[in-house]
Design a protein around this motif. Structure first.
Motif, short mmCIF file in Angstrom:
data_model
loop_
_atom_site.label_atom_id
_atom_site.label_comp_id
_atom_site.label_asym_id
_atom_site.label_seq_id
_atom_site.Cartn_x
_atom_site.Cartn_y
_atom_site.Cartn_z
N ARG A 185 47.34 -1.45 13.90
CA ARG A 185 46.05 -1.73 13.27
C ARG A 185 46.24 -2.59 12.04
O ARG A 185 47.16 -2.37 11.25
CB ARG A 185 45.34 -0.43 12.90
N LYS A 186 45.36 -3.56 11.87
CA LYS A 186 45.43 -4.47 10.74
C LYS A 186 44.89 -3.80 9.49
O LYS A 186 44.15 -2.82 9.55
CB LYS A 186 44.64 -5.74 11.05
N SER A 187 45.25 -4.35 8.36
CA SER A 187 44.78 -3.83 7.09
C SER A 187 43.29 -4.10 6.92
O SER A 187 42.73 -5.04 7.50
CB SER A 187 45.56 -4.47 5.94
N VAL A 188 42.65 -3.26 6.12
CA VAL A 188 41.23 -3.45 5.86
C VAL A 188 40.99 -4.74 5.08
O VAL A 188 40.06 -5.50 5.37
CB VAL A 188 40.67 -2.24 5.09
N PHE A 189 41.84 -5.03 4.11
CA PHE A 189 41.70 -6.25 3.31
C PHE A 189 42.31 -7.43 4.06
O PHE A 189 43.49 -7.43 4.39
CB PHE A 189 42.39 -6.08 1.95
N GLN A 190 41.51 -8.44 4.32
CA GLN A 190 41.96 -9.63 5.03
C GLN A 190 42.30 -10.78 4.09
O GLN A 190 43.34 -11.40 4.22
CB GLN A 190 40.86 -10.08 6.01
N SER A 191 41.43 -11.06 3.14
CA SER A 191 41.67 -12.16 2.21
C SER A 191 40.85 -11.94 0.95
O SER A 191 39.86 -11.20 0.95
CB SER A 191 41.31 -13.51 2.85
N THR A 192 41.27 -12.60 -0.11
CA THR A 192 40.59 -12.53 -1.39
C THR A 192 40.51 -13.93 -1.98
O THR A 192 41.49 -14.69 -1.93
CB THR A 192 41.33 -11.59 -2.36
N MET A 193 39.36 -14.25 -2.53
CA MET A 193 39.15 -15.56 -3.11
C MET A 193 38.48 -15.43 -4.47
O MET A 193 37.53 -14.65 -4.63
CB MET A 193 38.29 -16.43 -2.18
N ILE A 194 38.99 -16.16 -5.45
CA ILE A 194 38.41 -16.20 -6.79
C ILE A 194 38.15 -17.66 -7.15
O ILE A 194 39.06 -18.51 -7.03
CB ILE A 194 39.35 -15.55 -7.84
N ALA A 195 36.93 -17.94 -7.58
CA ALA A 195 36.55 -19.30 -7.96
C ALA A 195 35.77 -19.24 -9.27
O ALA A 195 34.90 -18.38 -9.44
CB ALA A 195 35.71 -19.96 -6.87
N GLU A 196 36.08 -20.15 -10.18
CA GLU A 196 35.39 -20.23 -11.47
C GLU A 196 35.04 -21.70 -11.75
O GLU A 196 35.77 -22.61 -11.34
CB GLU A 196 36.26 -19.69 -12.60
N ARG A 197 33.92 -21.87 -12.45
CA ARG A 197 33.49 -23.22 -12.81
C ARG A 197 33.05 -23.23 -14.26
O ARG A 197 32.30 -22.35 -14.70
CB ARG A 197 32.33 -23.68 -11.93
N PHE A 198 33.54 -24.21 -14.99
CA PHE A 198 33.18 -24.40 -16.39
C PHE A 198 32.58 -25.80 -16.55
O PHE A 198 33.15 -26.79 -16.09
CB PHE A 198 34.42 -24.24 -17.28
N ARG A 199 31.42 -25.86 -17.21
CA ARG A 199 30.75 -27.14 -17.39
C ARG A 199 30.24 -27.24 -18.82
O ARG A 199 29.70 -26.27 -19.36
CB ARG A 199 29.57 -27.27 -16.43
N THR A 200 30.43 -28.42 -19.42
CA THR A 200 29.97 -28.64 -20.78
C THR A 200 29.58 -30.10 -20.96
O THR A 200 30.01 -30.98 -20.19
CB THR A 200 31.09 -28.28 -21.79
N ASN A 201 28.75 -30.34 -21.95
CA ASN A 201 28.28 -31.69 -22.26
C ASN A 201 29.15 -32.26 -23.38
O ASN A 201 29.20 -31.71 -24.49
CB ASN A 201 26.81 -31.67 -22.69
#
Length: 633
Positions: A185-201
Motif C-alpha cells: 500500500r502506498k503512503s497517504v502523502f503523495q506530494s507537497t507543494m509550497i509557493a510564495e509570491r512577493f510584489r512591490t512597487n
C-alpha cells in the motif's frame, strides 16, 4: 416704492434670521462638527428636491428652532444650537456648488479642498479629482505594506484504504483480499507543494515581483525562483520581462512581453518565450464586445502547444460565465466555467473541461467565514484519474489546499462520498459550529460596541428628548387639527431594534389577550426609542412621507443601537380606523395606506391600554317601496 419692496421682501422671508454676533456664530462652528450625516433626512426632503422644497422645510423647522420663540434660558440655548445646525444645512443645500460637492462626497467633501468651478464642469470630473486624491492617499498606505501571497498544498490519496467501500470491483481490492492490509500500500502523502509570491512597487511606473516554488514528490524534490519586472511606459502601453532559475527543472524559460492599448475597448499583447533551443511567440487581442462581455483571440507559434485559443467572458450581477477553446497541432481542449453568487458570502463554481486527455468536471462551493478568511470545498470527476475531493482554507492572501484522491475510477459510491457527504457535513458544521460561533461573535461585537457608544447614545437620546420638548406646542397643535378633521393620529411609534413577534404572543393576541409589542425600553442597553411625537409633527394634511434613508437623522430621532439593523413600527388611526405598519430603517414610509388597515375587532396595547378596532358602520338600506315608479327609480 421702497416700503412696498420692503414689505414684499418681508413676506417672502417669513422669519428673519436672528443676529447673535458671538453666541450664534460659535454655535454655527459647533454645528458644522456635530451636524447630522444626511442633510436631506434632517429636513425630511428627497435628495432630488428643488430649492423651493428646501426653503419650505427650512422655514417649517425654523418656526421651532428660532431662539426668539423660546423665553426660557435653557430652551433658548438649545434652540440657538439647533437653529445654527439648521442654518448650516440650509446654506449648504441652497448653494449650488456646495450642494454638488455634498451630493457627491457627503459632508467630508465640503472640507476636502475640492472646488466646482469652470475647470470642473461635470460631476464626473469632480469625482475623478476626488478619486485621484483618495488613490494618492491609499497609495502611501499600500506602499508601507508588503504584498505577499502564498499557497501550501498537500496531496493525499485514500484509494488504497477506502477502495473496498468506494470501488469494490477494482483490481487493487482483489489483490489485497488474500494479503495483509499493509502490504504494497502506498503512503497517504503523495506530494507537497509550497509557493510564495512577493510584489512591490519600486516607483510609480516600475513593479517588481518575486515568486518561489518548492515541490516534493516520491522522495524527490525540485525548486524554482521566478523574477518578474514590469514597466509602465504610459497609460496605454507597458512591458514585462521574467526569468527563472532552479533545481530539478530543465530548460527554464526567459520571457519578454509587451502590451498596447489600441483603443478604449481593444488591447493587443505580444510575448516571446525562450526555453533552451525552443522559441515560442504568442500574439493576442483582447476586445470588449459589450458592457459585460469580453473576448480574446490568441495565436501561439512554436513549442508543444502550437495552435489558436479563443476565450470569452460574460459578467452578470450574480453570475459569471466564461468559455475557452484551444485547437493545436497535437492537442485540443474545450472548457467552460460557471460562477453563481448565492449571497455576499457564498459562491458556487462549476468547471467542465473536454480535451485530448479526457473529460473532467469540477464542482465546488466557496464560503467567506470572516472578513479575511474563506473556506472552499470542491469535487473533481476525472474519467481517467478518478474522483478527487479538495478542501481549501484561505486567509489574507495565504491558502492551505488539501486534494484527496478517493478512487481511481468513477463509481456511484465515490461520487456520493465526494459530493453529497461534504455538502451534508457543511450543513451540519454550519448548524452545530459555524452558526453558533458566528452568533456568539456577533453578540460580543454588539456588546462591545454598545459599551463603547454608551456615552454617545445617552447624549443622542437627551438631544432627541430636547427636540421633542421644543416641538411640544407644534405637536399638540398638529394633533388637535388632525382630530378635528378626523385625520391621521399617531398612537404608537417605535424606532430601533426590537425582537420579532413570537408564536406565544401571536396566540395571545388571537385569543383576545394581546400583549404590547414592540415595547419601548428605558435605561442602559435599550435598543428602542419612542418616536410617536416627532412623527406627529411631520404630518402635513393628514399625510406622512419619509424617504428611503436612515430615519436616525430626523428631528426628535436618534440612533439607539449604532451598527445594528433597525426597523420602525407605527400604529395610527385614520378616519377612525386602526392601521399598523412595520418597515426597515432605509425603506421609504408613506402613510396612510389601505394595506395597513387592521381587521375588525383586532386589538393592540398602547401604553398599557387596550385599543380595539371598531366595526364598520352598517350600510344604509333602501326603505323605498318596491312599487316605486320608474321615474322615481
Amino acid at each position: 416704492r421702497r416700503l412696498v419692496k420692503m414689505g414684499s421682501r418681508m413676506r417672502k422671508e417669513e422669519l428673519p434670521k436672528p443676529e447673535f454676533p458671538e453666541e450664534f456664530h460659535a454655535s454655527v462652528e459647533e454645528a458644522k462638527e456635530n451636524v447630522e450625516k444626511d442633510f436631506y433626512v434632517y429636513l425630511n426632503v428627497s435628495p432630488d428636491c428643488g430649492e423651493d422644497e428646501i426653503k419650505a422645510a427650512y422655514k417649517r423647522l425654523a418656526m421651532i428652532w428660532h431662539p426668539d420663540r423660546h423665553k426660557d434660558e435653557d430652551s433658548r440655548a438649545i434652540a440657538t444650537a439647533k437653529f445654527a445646525k439648521l442654518t448650516h444645512i440650509h446654506d449648504t443645500l441652497t448653494d449650488p456648488k456646495k450642494r454638488k460637492l455634498y451630493d457627491l462626497y457627503g459632508e467630508n467633501g465640503l472640507t476636502s479642498g475640492l472646488e466646482v468651478g469652470a475647470h470642473l464642469k461635470t460631476a464626473e470630473q469632480v469625482r475623478e479629482e476626488y478619486m485621484r486624491l483618495l488613490a494618492k492617499k491609499n497609495q502611501k498606505r499600500i506602499e508601507s505594506k508588503l504584498g505577499v501571497t502564498g499557497v501550501l498544498q498537500a496531496n493525499l490519496q485514500l484509494k488504497d484504504y477506502l477502495g473496498g467501500v468506494l470501488d469494490p470491483d477494482s483490481a487493487v481490492v482483489v489483490a489485497y483480499a488474500g494479503e495483509p492490509k499493509s502490504t504494497n500500500r502506498k503512503s497517504v502523502f503523495q506530494s507537497t507543494m509550497i509557493a510564495e509570491r512577493f510584489r512591490t512597487n519600486l516607483s510609480k511606473k516600475d513593479t517588481f515581483e518575486l515568486q518561489g516554488q518548492i515541490l516534493a514528490k516520491n522522495g524527490k524534490g525540485a525548486g524554482v525562483i521566478s523574477m518578474i519586472a514590469h514597466r509602465q511606459f504610459s497609460r496605454r502601453s507597458g512591458a514585462k520581462i521574467s526569468g527563472q532559475i532552479g533545481l530539478g527543472y530543465d530548460n527554464l524559460p526567459l520571457a519578454l512581453s509587451t502590451f498596447r492599448k489600441i483603443s478604449d475597448d481593444c488591447i493587443a499583447k505580444l510575448s516571446l518565450q525562450l526555453a533552451g533551443a525552443v522559441a515560442q511567440l504568442k500574439c493576442a487581442v483582447i476586445r470588449t464586445l459589450t458592457a459585460r462581455t469580453t473576448g480574446k483571440l490568441q495565436y501561439i507559434l512554436g513549442g508543444e502547444d502550437w495552435g489558436i485559443r479563443l476565450k470569452g467572458n460574460r459578467l452578470g450581477e450574480a453570475t459569471t460565465i466564461s468559455a475557452s477553446m484551444f485547437v493545436g497541432y497535437k492537442i485540443y481542449s474545450f472548457s467552460t466555467l460557471w460562477n453563481k453568487r448565492l449571497s455576499q458570502r457564498t459562491t458556487l463554481t462549476s468547471l467542465i473541461n473536454i480535451g485530448y486527455d479526457g473529460i473532467k468536471w469540477d464542482m465546488g462551493c466557496r464560503r467567506r467565514i470572516s472578513g479575511n478568511s474563506s473556506l472552499s470545498c470542491s469535487c473533481t470527476l476525472d474519467f481517467l484519474k478518478g474522483v478527487t475531493l479538495k478542501f481549501s482554507l484561505g486567509r489574507m492572501g495565504q491558502e492551505l489546499s488539501v486534494p484527496i484522491l478517493l478512487a481511481s475510477r468513477i463509481t456511484w459510491q465515490s461520487v456520493v462520498a465526494g459530493t453529497i457527504l461534504p455538502a451534508v457535513s457543511g450543513i451540519l458544521a454550519k448548524a452545530l459550529w459555524l452558526g453558533p460561533r458566528a452568533k456568539r461573535r456577533k453578540e460580543r461585537k454588539l456588546r462591545k460596541m454598545r459599551e463603547e457608544n454608551a456615552e454617545g447614545i445617552t447624549r443622542a437620546r437627551q438631544e432627541a428628548a430636547s427636540d421633542v420638548e421644543l416641538m411640544r406646542s407644534s405637536i399638540e397643535r398638529s394633533r388637535k387639527q388632525e382630530e378635528e378633521r378626523n385625520g391621521l393620529i399617531i398612537l404608537k411609534a417605535v424606532y430601533g431594534r426590537f425582537p420579532e413577534k413570537s408564536d406565544k404572543a401571536a396566540n395571545r393576541r388571537m385569543s383576545g389577550s394581546p400583549e404590547e409589542w414592540p415595547v419601548v425600553e428605558e435605561g442602559y442597553g435599550s435598543t428602542t426609542l419612542d418616536v410617536a411625537a416627532p412623527l406627529q409633527y411631520l404630518i402635513e394634511h393628514s399625510k406622512l412621507q419619509l424617504y428611503n434613508s436612515s430615519k436616525a437623522g430626523l428631528p426628535g430621532f436618534c440612533d439607539p443601537c449604532p451598527g445594528e439593523e433597525k426597523s420602525i413600527y407605527v400604529l395610527y388611526r385614520f378616519k377612525g380606523r386602526l392601521h399598523e405598519v412595520l418597515g426597515h430603517d432605509n425603506e421609504p414610509l408613506t402613510i396612510p395606506l389601505q394595506r395597513d388597515l387592521l381587521p375588525e375587532h383586532s386589538s393592540r396595547v398602547v401604553n398599557g391600554n387596550l385599543v380595539i378596532q371598531p366595526s364598520l358602520p352598517p350600510r344604509a338600506s333602501s326603505t323605498r317601496s318596491s312599487s316605486a315608479t320608474k321615474s322615481d327609480k
